[in-house]
Design a protein around this motif. Sequence first.
Motif, PDB file in Angstrom:
ATOM      1  N   VAL A 184     -16.265 -11.118 -16.811  1.00  0.00           N
ATOM      2  CA  VAL A 184     -17.552 -11.940 -18.278  1.00  0.00           C
ATOM      3  C   VAL A 184     -17.395 -10.753 -19.185  1.00  0.00           C
ATOM      4  CG1 VAL A 184     -19.530 -12.792 -18.712  1.00  0.00           C
ATOM      5  CG2 VAL A 184     -18.994 -13.305 -16.339  1.00  0.00           C
ATOM      6  N   TYR A 185     -17.448  -9.156 -18.626  1.00  0.00           N
ATOM      7  CA  TYR A 185     -17.388  -8.235 -19.729  1.00  0.00           C
ATOM      8  C   TYR A 185     -16.442  -8.036 -20.355  1.00  0.00           C
ATOM      9  CZ  TYR A 185     -22.722  -7.250 -19.063  1.00  0.00           C
ATOM     10  OH  TYR A 185     -23.859  -7.242 -19.688  1.00  0.00           O
ATOM     11  N   ILE A 186     -15.467  -8.189 -19.691  1.00  0.00           N
ATOM     12  CA  ILE A 186     -14.196  -7.163 -19.764  1.00  0.00           C
ATOM     13  C   ILE A 186     -12.615  -8.884 -20.389  1.00  0.00           C
ATOM     14  CG2 ILE A 186     -12.818  -6.978 -17.689  1.00  0.00           C
ATOM     15  CD1 ILE A 186     -13.282  -4.789 -20.361  1.00  0.00           C
ATOM     16  N   TRP A 187     -13.017  -9.571 -19.635  1.00  0.00           N
ATOM     17  CA  TRP A 187     -11.728 -10.153 -19.853  1.00  0.00           C
ATOM     18  C   TRP A 187     -11.869 -10.821 -21.366  1.00  0.00           C
ATOM     19  CZ3 TRP A 187      -7.650 -11.042 -16.756  1.00  0.00           C
ATOM     20  CH2 TRP A 187      -6.646 -12.236 -16.569  1.00  0.00           C
ATOM     21  N   PRO A 188     -12.305 -11.644 -22.185  1.00  0.00           N
ATOM     22  CA  PRO A 188     -11.792 -11.310 -23.787  1.00  0.00           C
ATOM     23  C   PRO A 188     -11.127 -10.547 -23.662  1.00  0.00           C
ATOM     24  CG  PRO A 188     -14.072 -12.535 -22.949  1.00  0.00           C
ATOM     25  CD  PRO A 188     -13.797 -11.638 -21.605  1.00  0.00           C
ATOM     26  N   SER A 189     -11.851  -9.136 -23.601  1.00  0.00           N
ATOM     27  CA  SER A 189     -10.923  -7.824 -24.989  1.00  0.00           C
ATOM     28  C   SER A 189     -10.402  -7.916 -23.957  1.00  0.00           C
ATOM     29  CB  SER A 189     -12.370  -7.478 -24.508  1.00  0.00           C
ATOM     30  OG  SER A 189     -13.438  -7.285 -25.046  1.00  0.00           O
ATOM     31  N   LEU A 190     -10.172  -7.650 -22.854  1.00  0.00           N
ATOM     32  CA  LEU A 190      -8.423  -7.574 -22.329  1.00  0.00           C
ATOM     33  C   LEU A 190      -7.245  -8.674 -23.177  1.00  0.00           C
ATOM     34  CD1 LEU A 190      -9.127  -7.068 -18.748  1.00  0.00           C
ATOM     35  CD2 LEU A 190      -8.786  -5.400 -20.343  1.00  0.00           C
ATOM     36  N   VAL A 191      -7.723 -10.019 -23.386  1.00  0.00           N
ATOM     37  CA  VAL A 191      -6.667 -10.694 -23.801  1.00  0.00           C
ATOM     38  C   VAL A 191      -6.427 -11.376 -24.968  1.00  0.00           C
ATOM     39  CG1 VAL A 191      -6.299 -11.915 -21.248  1.00  0.00           C
ATOM     40  CG2 VAL A 191      -8.055 -12.628 -22.988  1.00  0.00           C
ATOM     41  N   TYR A 192      -7.558 -10.628 -25.551  1.00  0.00           N
ATOM     42  CA  TYR A 192      -7.961 -10.644 -27.294  1.00  0.00           C
ATOM     43  C   TYR A 192      -6.497 -10.372 -27.727  1.00  0.00           C
ATOM     44  CZ  TYR A 192      -9.206  -9.623 -31.863  1.00  0.00           C
ATOM     45  OH  TYR A 192      -9.804  -9.833 -33.139  1.00  0.00           O
ATOM     46  N   GLY A 193      -5.980  -9.020 -27.853  1.00  0.00           N
ATOM     47  CA  GLY A 193      -4.790  -8.742 -28.381  1.00  0.00           C
ATOM     48  C   GLY A 193      -3.473  -9.690 -27.872  1.00  0.00           C
ATOM     49  N   TYR A 199      -0.462 -16.094 -30.377  1.00  0.00           N
ATOM     50  CA  TYR A 199      -0.832 -17.010 -32.102  1.00  0.00           C
ATOM     51  C   TYR A 199       0.027 -16.272 -33.409  1.00  0.00           C
ATOM     52  CZ  TYR A 199      -4.195 -19.162 -29.896  1.00  0.00           C
ATOM     53  OH  TYR A 199      -4.584 -20.829 -29.363  1.00  0.00           O
ATOM     54  N   GLY A 200       0.549 -15.383 -33.051  1.00  0.00           N
ATOM     55  CA  GLY A 200       1.318 -14.126 -34.702  1.00  0.00           C
ATOM     56  C   GLY A 200       0.710 -14.175 -35.894  1.00  0.00           C
ATOM     57  N   GLY A 201       0.084 -13.451 -34.590  1.00  0.00           N
ATOM     58  CA  GLY A 201      -1.727 -12.565 -35.988  1.00  0.00           C
ATOM     59  C   GLY A 201      -1.340 -11.053 -35.833  1.00  0.00           C
ATOM     60  N   ILE A 202      -0.740 -10.738 -35.248  1.00  0.00           N
ATOM     61  CA  ILE A 202       0.057  -9.333 -35.289  1.00  0.00           C
ATOM     62  C   ILE A 202       1.299  -9.985 -34.438  1.00  0.00           C
ATOM     63  CG2 ILE A 202      -2.425  -8.644 -34.770  1.00  0.00           C
ATOM     64  CD1 ILE A 202      -1.681  -8.226 -32.118  1.00  0.00           C
ATOM     65  N   THR A 203       1.843  -7.942 -35.170  1.00  0.00           N
ATOM     66  CA  THR A 203       3.280  -8.075 -34.402  1.00  0.00           C
ATOM     67  C   THR A 203       3.104  -7.296 -33.165  1.00  0.00           C
ATOM     68  OG1 THR A 203       3.359  -6.282 -36.315  1.00  0.00           O
ATOM     69  CG2 THR A 203       3.944  -7.824 -36.880  1.00  0.00           C
ATOM     70  N   VAL A 204       4.233  -6.543 -32.808  1.00  0.00           N
ATOM     71  CA  VAL A 204       4.534  -6.260 -31.227  1.00  0.00           C
ATOM     72  C   VAL A 204       4.046  -4.267 -31.502  1.00  0.00           C
ATOM     73  CG1 VAL A 204       6.017  -5.840 -29.588  1.00  0.00           C
ATOM     74  CG2 VAL A 204       6.620  -7.737 -29.988  1.00  0.00           C
ATOM     75  N   PHE A 259       0.742  -4.121 -32.009  1.00  0.00           N
ATOM     76  CA  PHE A 259       0.022  -5.065 -30.793  1.00  0.00           C
ATOM     77  C   PHE A 259       0.029  -3.440 -29.995  1.00  0.00           C
ATOM     78  CE2 PHE A 259       0.299  -5.941 -26.111  1.00  0.00           C
ATOM     79  CZ  PHE A 259      -1.461  -6.191 -26.226  1.00  0.00           C
ATOM     80  N   GLN A 260       0.940  -2.634 -29.947  1.00  0.00           N
ATOM     81  CA  GLN A 260       1.599  -1.415 -29.248  1.00  0.00           C
ATOM     82  C   GLN A 260       0.301  -0.285 -30.158  1.00  0.00           C
ATOM     83  OE1 GLN A 260       5.449  -0.425 -29.002  1.00  0.00           O
ATOM     84  NE2 GLN A 260       5.591  -1.926 -27.976  1.00  0.00           N
ATOM     85  N   TYR A 273     -12.088  -3.752 -34.477  1.00  0.00           N
ATOM     86  CA  TYR A 273     -11.246  -3.644 -35.454  1.00  0.00           C
ATOM     87  C   TYR A 273     -10.500  -3.660 -36.868  1.00  0.00           C
ATOM     88  CZ  TYR A 273      -8.199  -3.395 -30.809  1.00  0.00           C
ATOM     89  OH  TYR A 273      -8.076  -2.661 -29.702  1.00  0.00           O
ATOM     90  N   GLU A 274     -11.450  -4.708 -37.401  1.00  0.00           N
ATOM     91  CA  GLU A 274     -11.323  -4.532 -38.337  1.00  0.00           C
ATOM     92  C   GLU A 274     -12.488  -3.254 -39.335  1.00  0.00           C
ATOM     93  OE1 GLU A 274     -10.607  -6.647 -42.085  1.00  0.00           O
ATOM     94  OE2 GLU A 274     -10.552  -6.842 -40.766  1.00  0.00           O
TER      95      GLU A 274
END
Length: 628
Positions: free
Chosen positions: A23-32, A38-43, A46-47, A116-117
Amino acid sequence: MENTEKRAAYRVPFVTYVFLVLVYIWPSLVYGVTMLWYGGITVAEFQKALGDPLLFIYIPLVLIVPIVSCKNFEKDMRSYDGSPEQVNRINHLVKLHEWLSVSVPMATSLLLPFLYELRNKMRGTTYEAFQGASALRFGVVVMFSLISVYNVSLYLMYVHTFERSLSWVPFRAGDAGWPLVRRNIAVGFFSMCGILLMTIAVFYVPANRDSDFALLLETKIVPAGVVAMIFGLFGVYLNASATKKSISAIEQFAAALSNKDYTVQELLVQYRNETGLLVNDLNHFYKITRDVLSGFKDSITESTESTKVLVENMNNASSNIKAINESITSVQDDMNNQAAGVEETNSAINQIMASIRTLNQSIESQASSVTESSAAVDEMVANIRSMTQILEKNTSSVNMLSDASDEGRSSVQNAVETSQNIIEQSASLLEASIIIQTIASQTNLLAMNAAIESAHAGEAGKGFAVVADEIRKLAEQSSAQGKAISDNLKALSASIAEVSEDVKEVQKNFDSIYNLAQTVREQETIIMNAMNEQASGNQQVLEAMKNINDSTIAVKDGSDEMVSGGEQIVKEMTILSEVTSKINERMNAMTDNVQQISNGMSTVGESSAQTLSGAERLKSVIDSFKLA
C-alpha cells in the motif's frame, strides 16, 4: 484466559506486513513506468530518475513507516489487560491504525510528484514531452489514478487480514470502522476515479494532444482503461467477497441454529463493520437462547422427574390412605375390644387389690421373722469367731510339734549316718586284722625256715636260731591277737549293725510322727480356712439378712403404696372406659374424613399423570435441540 494468552503472544501476521508495505510503496514503484508508458518522460529521463539519490532516500523511509507502525501496534496490544479502559483504548488504536494506513500512504505517494518537480526546478530542467512546461499536474493525476486503482485493492487485502487477526478483541457498535455502504461507495468511487484519471491522464502530456486520437486510443487510452478497470473491479470483488464470506458464515451459523444445533462454536468477528455487529448480535442471541434452552431443558427434566416422583408419591399416598383406612377400621374394632377388656380389667384389678391386701399382711409377718433370723445369725457369727481363736492356738501348738519332730528326725538321720560310717570303718579294721594274721603266718613260716637254716648252719646258726624262735613266738602272738581283734571287731560290727537297724526303725517312727504332724498341720489350716470362710459367709449372711430386712421394710412400704395406687387405678380405669367410648366415636368421624382424602388423592393423581404426559411431550421437543 485464552484471550489473555493470545494478547500476550500477539504478532501482526506477515501477510499483513506485505500488503501494508505494498500500500505504501506500490504506487511509487509503478509511477515512473506509467509516466513512461503515457509518453510523459523518455527512457533516458526514466533512467535518470531511477538513479536520483532522492529515490534512495524516499523508498527506505516509505518502507520503514509501515513496519514501525505495526511494531508499535503489537506493543500496545501486548500491554492490554482486559479492563474496560483498555478495551476502549485498543479499539481506538485499531481505528487510528486503519485510518493512518489509508491517509499516510496516500500522502507519501502524492508527495513524490512534488519532490520530482522540486528536483527539476533545482536542476533547471523539464521533461522533453512537456516542452518546457511544468509536469506537476500530470504527475499528480497519474499518482492519484495509481492510488485509486492499486491501493484500493491492496488496502482491502491489508484490512481483511488485519481485522481477522483481531477477531478476539472485544468489538462493539462504537468500534466499527467504515460502514458497508460507505465502504462500497468509497471503493466504487475510487475505482471510477482511477479508471477516469488513467484515461484522461494521457491528454495532460502536450505531445499526446498533437498525436492521432485513434492511435492514442488504441495504444494508450484503451490499455490504461482496461488495466484500471481490472484492478477497480478486483477491488469491488474483494469488498463484495469479504461481505459474502461474512454473510455465508452467518448463514451457516443461522442454518445450524435453525436446525436446532446449538453445539456449533460462536462466530468470530472477522470484519469490523455491520457484519461484525451482526455476528456479535447472533453470538449474543446464541448464548441467550442456548442458556435459555439449557435451563429450560434442565427445568423440564427436573419437572418431569418431580412429576414422576409426585405421581409415584400420590400412588403411594393413595395406597397409604387405603392402608390407613383399613388400619382405622382395625383400630376401631380394637377399641371395641378394648372397651370390653377395660371392664374385665376393672374387675380383675379389684381381685388384685384383695390379693395385695393379703400380701401386705404376709409381708408384715415376714418382716418380724427376718428380724428374729438376723439376731440368730449374729449370735452364730460370734460363736464362730470364738472357735476361730481356739483353732489359732491349736495351730500354734501343732506348728511347734511339727518343728520338734522335724529336729528329731534330723538327729536320728545323723545317728544312722554315724553308725554307717562306723560299720564301714570296722570293715576296714577287719581287713587290717586279716592282713596282720597273714603277716604273722608269713612271719611264722619265715621263722621256721630260719630255724631250719640255722640247724643246717650248726654252731654258727645257734644265735640266729634263737632269733628265729623269738620271731616265731612273736608271730604266733600276733596271729593270736589278730584273731582276737578280728573276733571283737566282728562282734562290735554286729552290735553296731543292730544299733543301726534300731536307729533306722526310730527314723521311720520319727518320719511317721513328722508326717502325722504335717497332716495335722494341714488339717488345722483347712479347718482354719473353712472357719474363716464360714465367718465371712456368716457375715455376708448377716448383711444379707439385714438387706432382706431393709428390703422387707421397703416391700412393706411399696405394698402400702400399691394398695393406694390400686385404688387410684380403679378410678383411672373408670375414666379410661369413658375415654375409650369417646375415641371410638372420633374414629368413626376419622374414617369418613380419610375416605374424602382418598377421593381427593385419586383426583390429584390423575392430574399429575396428565402433567407428566405434557412434560414428557415438552421434553421431547426440547431434546430435539442439540445443546453442548
